[in-house]
Design a protein around this motif. Sequence first.
Motif, PDB file in Angstrom:
ATOM      1  N   UNK A  87     -40.284 -35.484  39.931  1.00  0.00           N
ATOM      2  CA  UNK A  87     -39.017 -35.738  40.325  1.00  0.00           C
ATOM      3  C   UNK A  87     -38.978 -34.972  38.037  1.00  0.00           C
ATOM      4  N   UNK A  88     -39.795 -35.609  37.142  1.00  0.00           N
ATOM      5  CA  UNK A  88     -39.810 -35.033  35.862  1.00  0.00           C
ATOM      6  C   UNK A  88     -39.793 -33.647  36.129  1.00  0.00           C
ATOM      7  N   UNK A  89     -40.868 -32.823  37.018  1.00  0.00           N
ATOM      8  CA  UNK A  89     -40.901 -31.504  37.014  1.00  0.00           C
ATOM      9  C   UNK A  89     -40.001 -30.776  37.529  1.00  0.00           C
ATOM     10  N   UNK A  90     -39.962 -31.275  38.396  1.00  0.00           N
ATOM     11  CA  UNK A  90     -37.950 -30.538  38.729  1.00  0.00           C
ATOM     12  C   UNK A  90     -37.599 -30.348  38.141  1.00  0.00           C
ATOM     13  N   UNK A  91     -37.200 -31.849  36.902  1.00  0.00           N
ATOM     14  CA  UNK A  91     -36.157 -31.620  35.790  1.00  0.00           C
ATOM     15  C   UNK A  91     -36.773 -30.617  35.062  1.00  0.00           C
ATOM     16  N   UNK A  92     -37.888 -30.776  34.438  1.00  0.00           N
ATOM     17  CA  UNK A  92     -38.297 -29.631  33.169  1.00  0.00           C
ATOM     18  C   UNK A  92     -37.236 -28.554  34.049  1.00  0.00           C
ATOM     19  N   UNK A 104     -28.134 -29.767  42.869  1.00  0.00           N
ATOM     20  CA  UNK A 104     -28.813 -30.182  43.019  1.00  0.00           C
ATOM     21  C   UNK A 104     -29.716 -30.609  41.415  1.00  0.00           C
ATOM     22  N   UNK A 105     -29.272 -30.370  39.950  1.00  0.00           N
ATOM     23  CA  UNK A 105     -29.451 -30.519  38.710  1.00  0.00           C
ATOM     24  C   UNK A 105     -28.439 -32.021  38.758  1.00  0.00           C
ATOM     25  N   UNK A 106     -27.402 -32.690  39.140  1.00  0.00           N
ATOM     26  CA  UNK A 106     -27.080 -33.699  39.011  1.00  0.00           C
ATOM     27  C   UNK A 106     -27.821 -34.686  39.941  1.00  0.00           C
ATOM     28  N   UNK A 107     -28.394 -34.580  41.710  1.00  0.00           N
ATOM     29  CA  UNK A 107     -29.032 -35.158  42.106  1.00  0.00           C
ATOM     30  C   UNK A 107     -30.750 -35.328  41.229  1.00  0.00           C
ATOM     31  N   UNK A 108     -31.240 -34.341  40.893  1.00  0.00           N
ATOM     32  CA  UNK A 108     -32.590 -34.770  39.722  1.00  0.00           C
ATOM     33  C   UNK A 108     -31.901 -35.352  38.567  1.00  0.00           C
ATOM     34  N   UNK A 109     -31.331 -35.671  37.393  1.00  0.00           N
ATOM     35  CA  UNK A 109     -30.321 -35.807  36.692  1.00  0.00           C
ATOM     36  C   UNK A 109     -30.677 -38.064  37.585  1.00  0.00           C
ATOM     37  N   UNK A 110     -29.951 -38.021  38.538  1.00  0.00           N
ATOM     38  CA  UNK A 110     -29.678 -39.777  38.575  1.00  0.00           C
ATOM     39  C   UNK A 110     -30.760 -39.770  39.212  1.00  0.00           C
ATOM     40  N   UNK A 111     -32.133 -38.893  39.719  1.00  0.00           N
ATOM     41  CA  UNK A 111     -33.582 -39.160  40.777  1.00  0.00           C
ATOM     42  C   UNK A 111     -34.170 -39.870  39.360  1.00  0.00           C
TER      43      UNK A 111
END
Length: 362
Positions: A256-261, A273-280
């Motif tokens: 998750x952190x890789x995609x968030x980066x 998708x950014x919102x989903x990443x932040x929550x995840x």
Amino acid sequence: MNRSQGYSETLTVPKSQNSSCSIEAPFQFYLFPIVYSIVFVLGLIGNVAVLYIFIVKVKKTSPSYLYFINLAVVDVLFVCTLPFRIFYHIKKNDWPFGDVMCQITGTVYFANIYVSIAFLSCICVDRYIAVVHPRKYLRIKYTHYPRVIVALVWVGALAVMLPLNFEGPLTNIRENKTACFENFSAVAWSERMAAYNTIALLSGFLIPFSIIIICYPLMAKKVARLKNSKRKTKALKMIFLILAMSIVCFIPYHVTHLFYLLARLDFIQDCAFKNFLYKTRRVTMAMVSFNTCLDPLLYYLANIKFKLSFFKKSRPLQKVYSVTTHKFEKLTVEDATHQQLINTYLGSQSPSRRVVSHRWDS
């Protein structure tokens, strides 16, 4: 945004749209305090008990002794910072303790993740050598290498974390709330955070986790060849459970952190998708903290007794006496050494069954 909802983070979207993407995760204000409170109680009790046992009760004879005790130390440091993080999230991500305390708690939080993975990989390599190459293990057992490795792990962690602290404050104010170690601007992510996160992902996760994934199956294959089915089953359970604990705690967070980066660097630009990443990511940040209270379980399952016996090379055979069977068996030095290592090092020897070695001149 309604400020009664607490903290939100703003991410940029493509400049052509001339807009921003506001993301929120209101559940985090309940998730983190609950999870961190559980981790604080269980982690503090478990790891303090482990430190007491390892320092007072256990004979210091194995490299894994150093790795386990350092793992417990970093866990204790982490749980001691959790009350600050609990209060921060109860206040809806508003940090009242100043930038210095933010630097300390944030550094300890992320150091716990990567130092824990590093020492787990060290334990993995140590066990791999003990099981697959027992003679080599006995030769290096009392050398200075384990201490050097421990020092390198700590120096490496400090070398990655300290420059981030020296580059400027880790708190920032937005919407009358002071965020700690998060909510950095797009400029800060591109100029300051990107390099740190890339190094952390590569050296702190990818490399050590590759070691774990490679070594444990090789160990399992070796242990599976043991004739004693009870010993084999117990050893295999321990091996795969440790591997499963590592995967559950660390892989979701790092993926998750890789995609968030990538999202923070605008390689991912879809707002939903950014919102989903932040929550995840908030969920996986809570999950990764459970490694602190699972590590004492790891010590228990390992059942380290540190009672390894040396066998002199000059004697090709040993006479091994089983207290439970009251029988003598001829074993080669390698077989006896290997079996003794499996029994004591992997924790498959019960207190009621001991192996006593005597030299035998054939």
